[in-house]
Write a protein that holds these residues in place. Sequence first.
Motif, PDB file in Angstrom:
ATOM      1  N   VAL A  75      35.650 -40.395 -36.658  1.00 41.25           N
ATOM      2  CA  VAL A  75      34.793 -41.341 -37.395  1.00 41.25           C
ATOM      3  C   VAL A  75      33.560 -41.689 -36.577  1.00 41.25           C
ATOM      4  CG1 VAL A  75      34.647 -43.685 -38.308  1.00 41.25           C
ATOM      5  CG2 VAL A  75      36.680 -42.294 -38.769  1.00 41.25           C
ATOM      6  N   THR A  76      33.753 -41.968 -35.291  1.00 41.53           N
ATOM      7  CA  THR A  76      32.626 -42.300 -34.417  1.00 41.53           C
ATOM      8  C   THR A  76      31.639 -41.150 -34.323  1.00 41.53           C
ATOM      9  OG1 THR A  76      34.028 -43.763 -33.092  1.00 41.53           O
ATOM     10  CG2 THR A  76      31.975 -43.014 -32.091  1.00 41.53           C
ATOM     11  N   SER A  77      32.148 -39.928 -34.185  1.00 45.79           N
ATOM     12  CA  SER A  77      31.283 -38.753 -34.073  1.00 45.79           C
ATOM     13  C   SER A  77      30.438 -38.560 -35.323  1.00 45.79           C
ATOM     14  CB  SER A  77      32.146 -37.513 -33.825  1.00 45.79           C
ATOM     15  OG  SER A  77      31.357 -36.337 -33.865  1.00 45.79           O
ATOM     16  N   VAL A  78      31.073 -38.618 -36.485  1.00 42.88           N
ATOM     17  CA  VAL A  78      30.354 -38.375 -37.738  1.00 42.88           C
ATOM     18  C   VAL A  78      29.367 -39.504 -38.032  1.00 42.88           C
ATOM     19  CG1 VAL A  78      30.594 -38.093 -40.230  1.00 42.88           C
ATOM     20  CG2 VAL A  78      32.233 -36.983 -38.685  1.00 42.88           C
ATOM     21  N   VAL A  79      29.840 -40.733 -37.941  1.00 39.58           N
ATOM     22  CA  VAL A  79      28.987 -41.870 -38.278  1.00 39.58           C
ATOM     23  C   VAL A  79      27.780 -41.946 -37.344  1.00 39.58           C
ATOM     24  CG1 VAL A  79      28.860 -44.396 -38.360  1.00 39.58           C
ATOM     25  CG2 VAL A  79      30.843 -43.209 -39.328  1.00 39.58           C
ATOM     26  N   SER A  80      28.001 -41.787 -36.058  1.00 36.13           N
ATOM     27  CA  SER A  80      26.902 -41.921 -35.099  1.00 36.13           C
ATOM     28  C   SER A  80      25.843 -40.844 -35.297  1.00 36.13           C
ATOM     29  CB  SER A  80      27.441 -41.873 -33.664  1.00 36.13           C
ATOM     30  OG  SER A  80      28.090 -40.634 -33.406  1.00 36.13           O
ATOM     31  N   VAL A  81      26.267 -39.584 -35.509  1.00 31.82           N
ATOM     32  CA  VAL A  81      25.286 -38.514 -35.623  1.00 31.82           C
ATOM     33  C   VAL A  81      24.529 -38.597 -36.950  1.00 31.82           C
ATOM     34  CG1 VAL A  81      26.741 -36.717 -36.684  1.00 31.82           C
ATOM     35  CG2 VAL A  81      24.912 -36.077 -35.111  1.00 31.82           C
ATOM     36  N   VAL A  82      25.193 -39.004 -38.018  1.00 31.40           N
ATOM     37  CA  VAL A  82      24.510 -39.131 -39.308  1.00 31.40           C
ATOM     38  C   VAL A  82      23.509 -40.283 -39.265  1.00 31.40           C
ATOM     39  CG1 VAL A  82      24.816 -39.734 -41.746  1.00 31.40           C
ATOM     40  CG2 VAL A  82      26.342 -38.071 -40.665  1.00 31.40           C
ATOM     41  N   LEU A  83      23.913 -41.427 -38.729  1.00 28.71           N
ATOM     42  CA  LEU A  83      23.004 -42.575 -38.644  1.00 28.71           C
ATOM     43  C   LEU A  83      21.829 -42.275 -37.718  1.00 28.71           C
ATOM     44  CD1 LEU A  83      25.456 -45.624 -38.536  1.00 28.71           C
ATOM     45  CD2 LEU A  83      24.187 -44.699 -40.485  1.00 28.71           C
ATOM     46  N   LEU A  84      22.101 -41.578 -36.610  1.00 25.36           N
ATOM     47  CA  LEU A  84      21.014 -41.218 -35.693  1.00 25.36           C
ATOM     48  C   LEU A  84      20.041 -40.258 -36.355  1.00 25.36           C
ATOM     49  CD1 LEU A  84      19.820 -41.368 -32.848  1.00 25.36           C
ATOM     50  CD2 LEU A  84      21.301 -39.457 -32.199  1.00 25.36           C
ATOM     51  N   ALA A  85      20.560 -39.306 -37.108  1.00 30.39           N
ATOM     52  CA  ALA A  85      19.702 -38.343 -37.797  1.00 30.39           C
ATOM     53  C   ALA A  85      18.805 -39.041 -38.815  1.00 30.39           C
ATOM     54  CB  ALA A  85      20.566 -37.281 -38.489  1.00 30.39           C
ATOM     55  N   ARG A  86      19.377 -39.947 -39.584  1.00 30.77           N
ATOM     56  CA  ARG A  86      18.577 -40.645 -40.592  1.00 30.77           C
ATOM     57  C   ARG A  86      17.582 -41.597 -39.942  1.00 30.77           C
ATOM     58  NH1 ARG A  86      20.184 -39.632 -45.688  1.00 30.77           N
ATOM     59  NH2 ARG A  86      17.959 -39.980 -45.974  1.00 30.77           N
ATOM     60  N   TRP A  87      17.993 -42.242 -38.823  1.00 32.86           N
ATOM     61  CA  TRP A  87      17.112 -43.175 -38.132  1.00 32.86           C
ATOM     62  C   TRP A  87      15.890 -42.475 -37.549  1.00 32.86           C
ATOM     63  CZ3 TRP A  87      16.497 -44.014 -32.578  1.00 32.86           C
ATOM     64  CH2 TRP A  87      15.719 -45.141 -32.292  1.00 32.86           C
ATOM     65  N   THR A  88      16.074 -41.214 -37.113  1.00 33.47           N
ATOM     66  CA  THR A  88      14.966 -40.461 -36.534  1.00 33.47           C
ATOM     67  C   THR A  88      14.149 -39.711 -37.587  1.00 33.47           C
ATOM     68  OG1 THR A  88      16.486 -38.614 -36.104  1.00 33.47           O
ATOM     69  CG2 THR A  88      16.094 -40.169 -34.299  1.00 33.47           C
ATOM     70  N   GLY A  89      14.471 -39.899 -38.861  1.00 38.65           N
ATOM     71  CA  GLY A  89      13.671 -39.311 -39.928  1.00 38.65           C
ATOM     72  C   GLY A  89      14.152 -37.969 -40.433  1.00 38.65           C
ATOM     73  N   ALA A  90      15.321 -37.505 -39.993  1.00 37.00           N
ATOM     74  CA  ALA A  90      15.848 -36.225 -40.466  1.00 37.00           C
ATOM     75  C   ALA A  90      16.256 -36.336 -41.927  1.00 37.00           C
ATOM     76  CB  ALA A  90      17.050 -35.801 -39.615  1.00 37.00           C
ATOM     77  N   ASP A  91      16.151 -35.240 -42.646  1.00 40.09           N
ATOM     78  CA  ASP A  91      16.538 -35.272 -44.050  1.00 40.09           C
ATOM     79  C   ASP A  91      18.057 -35.184 -44.192  1.00 40.09           C
ATOM     80  OD1 ASP A  91      17.212 -32.618 -43.604  1.00 40.09           O
ATOM     81  OD2 ASP A  91      15.475 -31.811 -44.668  1.00 40.09           O
ATOM     82  N   GLU A  92      18.523 -35.323 -45.417  1.00 43.49           N
ATOM     83  CA  GLU A  92      19.957 -35.358 -45.673  1.00 43.49           C
ATOM     84  C   GLU A  92      20.632 -34.026 -45.327  1.00 43.49           C
ATOM     85  OE1 GLU A  92      22.786 -35.766 -49.580  1.00 43.49           O
ATOM     86  OE2 GLU A  92      21.175 -37.256 -49.344  1.00 43.49           O
ATOM     87  N   GLU A  93      19.945 -32.918 -45.552  1.00 46.44           N
ATOM     88  CA  GLU A  93      20.539 -31.612 -45.257  1.00 46.44           C
ATOM     89  C   GLU A  93      20.831 -31.464 -43.768  1.00 46.44           C
ATOM     90  OE1 GLU A  93      19.801 -26.958 -46.457  1.00 46.44           O
ATOM     91  OE2 GLU A  93      18.060 -28.148 -45.850  1.00 46.44           O
ATOM     92  N   LEU A  94      19.898 -31.941 -42.923  1.00 41.20           N
ATOM     93  CA  LEU A  94      20.109 -31.851 -41.483  1.00 41.20           C
ATOM     94  C   LEU A  94      21.249 -32.769 -41.058  1.00 41.20           C
ATOM     95  CD1 LEU A  94      19.342 -30.695 -38.792  1.00 41.20           C
ATOM     96  CD2 LEU A  94      17.571 -32.462 -38.569  1.00 41.20           C
ATOM     97  N   ALA A  95      21.329 -33.946 -41.663  1.00 45.21           N
ATOM     98  CA  ALA A  95      22.426 -34.863 -41.349  1.00 45.21           C
ATOM     99  C   ALA A  95      23.776 -34.224 -41.688  1.00 45.21           C
ATOM    100  CB  ALA A  95      22.251 -36.170 -42.115  1.00 45.21           C
ATOM    101  N   ARG A  96      23.839 -33.549 -42.827  1.00 42.69           N
ATOM    102  CA  ARG A  96      25.085 -32.862 -43.206  1.00 42.69           C
ATOM    103  C   ARG A  96      25.378 -31.695 -42.263  1.00 42.69           C
ATOM    104  NH1 ARG A  96      26.986 -34.262 -48.283  1.00 42.69           N
ATOM    105  NH2 ARG A  96      25.604 -35.654 -49.461  1.00 42.69           N
TER     106      ARG A  96
END
Length: 231
Positions: A104-125
């Motif tokens: 949970v920590t791995s997925v949540v942290s990397v997705v939130l970090l990706a969105r916070w830095t402006g990455a699109d949804e595809e990159l977050a996935r």
Amino acid sequence: MRELVESPVFLVALTLAAYRLGCWVRDVTRGHALAQPVLVAIVVTGAAILALDVDAAVYADGVQVISFWLGAATVALAVPLHRQASRLRGFVVPMLVAVPLGVVTSVVSVVLLARWTGADEELARTLSPKAATTPVSIALSGTVGGIPSLTAVLTIAVGVLGAVAGPAVLSLARITDRRARGLALGGVSHGIGASRALAEDQTEGAFAGLSMGLTALTTSLLLPLLLVLLL
């Protein structure tokens, strides 16, 4: 000459020679953190195929036999775990709590970090399944709408980084229990981390192999739900 350098025999030999060189460097440097055989093999093999102008797809096709035996090698990690089965006493419940929390920590942290830095949804996935072992992360990436090839690169990079820095970070955190150290390395760095853990200690390596499998299974189960909640 072109047929020779693109032949499976040459490419497999190149890969094995690069890994053997990595083992030699590790031994000469007395196990220096940066002298990981996999890291050395990646650098040497990558430089060689670039210098020889071998296409990445041709290389991947040529070394399929190595990819096949990697599956058997992963299963073989159950052998040291069987030998250390007695060490599971009193550790099962903490392990079954720690692994899902780690996923949970791995997925949540990397997705939130990706969105916070402006990455699109595809990159977050694409980033989300990085904690699972490479074959599982590739399959999950395609299932959840990511880019499997990029996921493979990121997963391997995370594995190498974890194998290089993980033991030092765990020591700085004063985590000395071999079971806990193995659980952390296997959960973060999967097969590469398990290999490093085995070099450190048999118990640590056994629990790293177990953690790798449990993390891959738990990621497969939780990732779709977590992405629905986050994205």
